[in-house]
Design an enzyme around this catalytic site. Sequence first.
Site, PDB file in Angstrom:
ATOM      1  N   ALA A 139      -2.600   3.631 -18.700  1.00  0.00           N
ATOM      2  CA  ALA A 139      -1.682   2.708 -18.026  1.00  0.00           C
ATOM      3  C   ALA A 139      -0.483   3.466 -17.485  1.00  0.00           C
ATOM      4  O   ALA A 139       0.461   3.774 -18.227  1.00  0.00           O
ATOM      5  CB  ALA A 139      -1.239   1.624 -18.997  1.00  0.00           C
ATOM      6  N   GLU A 142       2.846   0.637 -12.288  1.00  0.00           N
ATOM      7  CA  GLU A 142       3.746  -0.497 -12.538  1.00  0.00           C
ATOM      8  C   GLU A 142       4.001  -1.202 -11.204  1.00  0.00           C
ATOM      9  O   GLU A 142       3.729  -0.631 -10.144  1.00  0.00           O
ATOM     10  CB  GLU A 142       5.079   0.006 -13.113  1.00  0.00           C
ATOM     11  CG  GLU A 142       4.902   0.750 -14.421  1.00  0.00           C
ATOM     12  CD  GLU A 142       6.228   1.243 -15.004  1.00  0.00           C
ATOM     13  OE1 GLU A 142       7.290   1.016 -14.379  1.00  0.00           O
ATOM     14  OE2 GLU A 142       6.172   1.852 -16.077  1.00  0.00           O
ATOM     15  N   PRO A 143       4.568  -2.397 -11.243  1.00  0.00           N
ATOM     16  CA  PRO A 143       4.817  -3.093  -9.979  1.00  0.00           C
ATOM     17  C   PRO A 143       5.649  -2.262  -8.996  1.00  0.00           C
ATOM     18  O   PRO A 143       5.448  -2.333  -7.787  1.00  0.00           O
ATOM     19  CB  PRO A 143       5.571  -4.357 -10.414  1.00  0.00           C
ATOM     20  CG  PRO A 143       5.131  -4.600 -11.818  1.00  0.00           C
ATOM     21  CD  PRO A 143       4.880  -3.248 -12.412  1.00  0.00           C
ATOM     22  N   GLY A 146       3.503   3.185  -8.042  1.00  0.00           N
ATOM     23  CA  GLY A 146       2.060   3.409  -7.902  1.00  0.00           C
ATOM     24  C   GLY A 146       1.827   4.869  -7.586  1.00  0.00           C
ATOM     25  O   GLY A 146       1.705   5.708  -8.480  1.00  0.00           O
ATOM     26  N   THR A 175      -7.553  -0.096 -15.686  1.00  0.00           N
ATOM     27  CA  THR A 175      -9.016  -0.172 -15.749  1.00  0.00           C
ATOM     28  C   THR A 175      -9.468  -0.185 -17.211  1.00  0.00           C
ATOM     29  O   THR A 175      -9.020   0.653 -17.992  1.00  0.00           O
ATOM     30  CB  THR A 175      -9.651   1.030 -15.004  1.00  0.00           C
ATOM     31  OG1 THR A 175      -9.274   0.945 -13.640  1.00  0.00           O
ATOM     32  CG2 THR A 175     -11.167   1.027 -15.108  1.00  0.00           C
ATOM     33  N   ASP A 261      -6.016  16.608 -11.531  1.00  0.00           N
ATOM     34  CA  ASP A 261      -6.672  17.607 -10.685  1.00  0.00           C
ATOM     35  C   ASP A 261      -8.123  17.748 -11.099  1.00  0.00           C
ATOM     36  O   ASP A 261      -8.981  18.058 -10.282  1.00  0.00           O
ATOM     37  CB  ASP A 261      -5.997  18.978 -10.837  1.00  0.00           C
ATOM     38  CG  ASP A 261      -4.622  18.994 -10.213  1.00  0.00           C
ATOM     39  OD1 ASP A 261      -4.327  18.084  -9.426  1.00  0.00           O
ATOM     40  OD2 ASP A 261      -3.852  19.915 -10.539  1.00  0.00           O
ATOM     41  N   ARG A 264     -10.377  14.369 -10.429  1.00  0.00           N
ATOM     42  CA  ARG A 264     -10.583  13.975  -9.024  1.00  0.00           C
ATOM     43  C   ARG A 264     -11.968  14.350  -8.483  1.00  0.00           C
ATOM     44  O   ARG A 264     -12.577  13.543  -7.766  1.00  0.00           O
ATOM     45  CB  ARG A 264      -9.471  14.547  -8.141  1.00  0.00           C
ATOM     46  CG  ARG A 264      -8.235  13.700  -8.262  1.00  0.00           C
ATOM     47  CD  ARG A 264      -7.023  14.199  -7.541  1.00  0.00           C
ATOM     48  NE  ARG A 264      -5.929  13.289  -7.837  1.00  0.00           N
ATOM     49  CZ  ARG A 264      -4.652  13.621  -7.849  1.00  0.00           C
ATOM     50  NH1 ARG A 264      -4.286  14.847  -7.569  1.00  0.00           N
ATOM     51  NH2 ARG A 264      -3.739  12.724  -8.142  1.00  0.00           N
ATOM     52  N   GLU A 387      -6.531   7.083  -8.793  1.00  0.00           N
ATOM     53  CA  GLU A 387      -6.342   8.522  -9.055  1.00  0.00           C
ATOM     54  C   GLU A 387      -5.826   9.252  -7.812  1.00  0.00           C
ATOM     55  O   GLU A 387      -6.185  10.402  -7.562  1.00  0.00           O
ATOM     56  CB  GLU A 387      -7.625   9.150  -9.593  1.00  0.00           C
ATOM     57  CG  GLU A 387      -7.909   8.654 -10.991  1.00  0.00           C
ATOM     58  CD  GLU A 387      -8.772   9.572 -11.806  1.00  0.00           C
ATOM     59  OE1 GLU A 387      -8.582  10.800 -11.723  1.00  0.00           O
ATOM     60  OE2 GLU A 387      -9.610   9.045 -12.541  1.00  0.00           O
ATOM     61  N   THR A 389      -4.308   7.977  -3.782  1.00  0.00           N
ATOM     62  CA  THR A 389      -4.904   7.424  -2.565  1.00  0.00           C
ATOM     63  C   THR A 389      -5.261   8.545  -1.583  1.00  0.00           C
ATOM     64  O   THR A 389      -4.855   9.700  -1.754  1.00  0.00           O
ATOM     65  CB  THR A 389      -3.897   6.494  -1.854  1.00  0.00           C
ATOM     66  OG1 THR A 389      -2.752   7.285  -1.487  1.00  0.00           O
ATOM     67  CG2 THR A 389      -3.465   5.327  -2.736  1.00  0.00           C
TER      68      THR A 389
HETATM   69  C1  FAD Z   1      -9.127  -1.626  -9.234  1.00  0.00           C
HETATM   70  C2  FAD Z   1      -7.986  -0.728  -9.576  1.00  0.00           C
HETATM   71  C3  FAD Z   1      -8.023  -0.004 -10.744  1.00  0.00           C
HETATM   72  C4  FAD Z   1      -6.931   0.794 -11.110  1.00  0.00           C
HETATM   73  N1  FAD Z   1      -6.951   1.444 -12.314  1.00  0.00           N
HETATM   74  C5  FAD Z   1      -5.822   2.052 -12.745  1.00  0.00           C
HETATM   75  C6  FAD Z   1      -5.717   2.563 -14.081  1.00  0.00           C
HETATM   76  O1  FAD Z   1      -6.661   2.523 -14.861  1.00  0.00           O
HETATM   77  N2  FAD Z   1      -4.514   3.063 -14.487  1.00  0.00           N
HETATM   78  C7  FAD Z   1      -3.431   3.126 -13.652  1.00  0.00           C
HETATM   79  O2  FAD Z   1      -2.385   3.572 -14.083  1.00  0.00           O
HETATM   80  N3  FAD Z   1      -3.509   2.700 -12.366  1.00  0.00           N
HETATM   81  C8  FAD Z   1      -4.671   2.153 -11.905  1.00  0.00           C
HETATM   82  N4  FAD Z   1      -4.732   1.665 -10.617  1.00  0.00           N
HETATM   83  C9  FAD Z   1      -3.589   1.796  -9.734  1.00  0.00           C
HETATM   84  C10 FAD Z   1      -3.819   2.815  -8.618  1.00  0.00           C
HETATM   85  O3  FAD Z   1      -3.821   4.109  -9.138  1.00  0.00           O
HETATM   86  C11 FAD Z   1      -2.714   2.568  -7.596  1.00  0.00           C
HETATM   87  O4  FAD Z   1      -3.056   1.366  -6.917  1.00  0.00           O
HETATM   88  C12 FAD Z   1      -2.567   3.698  -6.623  1.00  0.00           C
HETATM   89  O5  FAD Z   1      -2.025   4.802  -7.266  1.00  0.00           O
HETATM   90  C13 FAD Z   1      -1.671   3.314  -5.442  1.00  0.00           C
HETATM   91  O6  FAD Z   1      -0.478   2.764  -5.887  1.00  0.00           O
HETATM   92  P1  FAD Z   1       0.071   1.398  -5.273  1.00  0.00           P
HETATM   93  O7  FAD Z   1      -1.050   0.421  -5.318  1.00  0.00           O
HETATM   94  O8  FAD Z   1       1.333   1.043  -5.958  1.00  0.00           O
HETATM   95  O9  FAD Z   1       0.353   1.710  -3.763  1.00  0.00           O
HETATM   96  P2  FAD Z   1       1.645   2.417  -3.153  1.00  0.00           P
HETATM   97  O10 FAD Z   1       1.986   3.654  -3.893  1.00  0.00           O
HETATM   98  O11 FAD Z   1       2.702   1.389  -2.990  1.00  0.00           O
HETATM   99  O12 FAD Z   1       1.077   2.843  -1.747  1.00  0.00           O
HETATM  100  C14 FAD Z   1       0.813   1.877  -0.726  1.00  0.00           C
HETATM  101  C15 FAD Z   1       0.274   2.645   0.480  1.00  0.00           C
HETATM  102  O13 FAD Z   1       1.236   3.619   0.918  1.00  0.00           O
HETATM  103  C16 FAD Z   1       0.673   4.912   0.921  1.00  0.00           C
HETATM  104  N5  FAD Z   1       1.683   5.893   0.513  1.00  0.00           N
HETATM  105  C17 FAD Z   1       2.429   5.879  -0.614  1.00  0.00           C
HETATM  106  N6  FAD Z   1       3.226   6.953  -0.672  1.00  0.00           N
HETATM  107  C18 FAD Z   1       2.973   7.676   0.444  1.00  0.00           C
HETATM  108  C19 FAD Z   1       3.481   8.905   0.982  1.00  0.00           C
HETATM  109  N7  FAD Z   1       4.408   9.622   0.340  1.00  0.00           N
HETATM  110  N8  FAD Z   1       2.974   9.338   2.163  1.00  0.00           N
HETATM  111  C20 FAD Z   1       2.017   8.631   2.829  1.00  0.00           C
HETATM  112  N9  FAD Z   1       1.511   7.473   2.376  1.00  0.00           N
HETATM  113  C21 FAD Z   1       1.982   6.997   1.215  1.00  0.00           C
HETATM  114  C22 FAD Z   1      -0.466   4.851  -0.066  1.00  0.00           C
HETATM  115  O14 FAD Z   1      -1.452   5.824   0.201  1.00  0.00           O
HETATM  116  C23 FAD Z   1      -0.995   3.441   0.154  1.00  0.00           C
HETATM  117  O15 FAD Z   1      -1.847   3.418   1.259  1.00  0.00           O
HETATM  118  C24 FAD Z   1      -5.833   0.900 -10.226  1.00  0.00           C
HETATM  119  C25 FAD Z   1      -5.824   0.209  -9.012  1.00  0.00           C
HETATM  120  C26 FAD Z   1      -6.870  -0.602  -8.685  1.00  0.00           C
HETATM  121  C27 FAD Z   1      -6.818  -1.367  -7.380  1.00  0.00           C
END
Ligand code: FAD
Length: 410
Positions: A139, A142-143, A146, A175, A261, A264, A387, A389
């Site tokens: 975990a 957080e809101p 990300g 997850t 790393d 991935r 892990e 985006t």
């Molecule tokens: C089904 C599911 C399972 C998950 N499982 C886990 C888990 O087990 N544990 C956990 O901790 N998290 C988990 N996550 C969270 C996941 O890792 C995050 O959703 C992800 O890291 C993106 O964070 P965010 O959703 O807050 O998007 P944001 O960080 O708000 O990003 C929104 C968009 O902006 C882009 N962006 C952000 N920063 C930049 C930048 N500097 N330059 C260019 N583009 C940028 C991103 O690529 C994305 O397209 C899960 C998410 C989902 C949907």
Amino acid sequence: MISLEVPKKFQPLISQAHQVATEVFRSSSRKYDQAEHTYPKELDMLAAVMDGMADSGALGGAGAGAVGSGSPNGGGGASGDGNRNGSNMASLLGLIELCWGDVGLLLTMPRQGLGQAAIAAVANEEQLKRFGGKWAAMAITEPEAGSDSAAIRTTARYDEDTGEYVLNGEKIFVTSGDRAELIVVWASLDRSQGRAAIKSFVVERDNPGLKLDRLEHKLGIRASDTANFVLEDCRVPKENLLGSPEIAPKGGFAGVMQTFDNTRPLVAGMAIGVARACLERTRELLGEAGVEIDYHKPPHAQSAAASEYIAMESDWEAAHLLALQAAWMADNRKPNSLQASMAKAKAGRVGTDIALRCVALCGSVGYGEGELLEKWARDVKILDIFEGTQQIQLLIIARQLLGKTSAELR
Ligand SMILES: Cc1cc2nc3c(=O)[nH]c(=O)nc-3n(C[C@H](O)[C@H](O)[C@H](O)COP(=O)(O)OP(=O)(O)OC[C@H]3O[C@@H](n4cnc5c(N)ncnc54)[C@H](O)[C@@H]3O)c2cc1C
């Protein structure tokens, strides 16, 4: 020099994983896609069989389903002492096959989970004994945090009277959060000290301070539960802090980040598995529709469908080779951070692209629930998100190629 052939010693592992994917995963795929939040009971028996196979060495070390297994060798990377006998490669090859079957079911296999990769990376001997082999979720998100995981707001305050850490905050998108036995929670010991103060804490799932807020309804991987939690004065013994409690500039945070790393390439492998499933089924459907694919003719001398199919195959192969390279480097203790991000970026993008193009090529058949193609197109997208985006992988790659720090290129 990397060999592009998959070594013969992995063939039994690949065959076993393929059999599981065919007989267990594929046959339950649609059922658990439709029955979201229902626990796939079939996996309990399968997990027991796979544990037995791993114990006997039949799965070649890390195990076909190891998404960061309990062993320090399982999810480790270039910097670890483990990775003997090609355990990263074994994990990658097993995952490709299992995700050819169903990625959602793979993600909810008991005793798998990203939490174990973090435990394996930073736990001490005593913690490894206590937590090793358990089903552990991770975990971080957080809101308000990300992609930028250093921005987390969950706090951990040390209570000297009881020798416990008291955790407060909110965690989303965990997850296997509802089904796991343990949750590795990232929290800050002192928010004013930035990322160095971020530590990970093992929280038992039944801890009364860890409150399940809700389970997400999702586009894909519906067999896998995704939980949101509130931590309210959640008390954990001080022995549950992973790594050192000291706040040092190059402390535990870097260690845990390194885990990513090395996981991935495995996430890349998941996308590669789903994409292969799409390609294979599309080829069958095109064949039934009378479309011939001839590798001896140039693309312009074939039907549009055939030439598009060949182009997708070459994209798939590039992603496949990048993932093999990244896993091979980890097994051979070569720093693979750049290659791991390249593999994930390529496979995440290509996997999503191939799945959608396969749906399109198969027309109404591809879009309907009579086939799994539409499901795979929904499932695969997450592999381009969690892990790190697509955009974050490209950022990591750019930093590495240009020699910039995260402060210089953000
Ligand atoms: C089904 C599911 C399972 C998950 N499982 C886990 C888990 O087990 N544990 C956990 O901790 N998290 C988990 N996550 C969270 C996941 O890792 C995050 O959703 C992800 O890291 C993106 O964070 P965010 O959703 O807050 O998007 P944001 O960080 O708000 O990003 C929104 C968009 O902006 C882009 N962006 C952000 N920063 C930049 C930048 N500097 N330059 C260019 N583009 C940028 C991103 O690529 C994305 O397209 C899960 C998410 C989902 C949907």
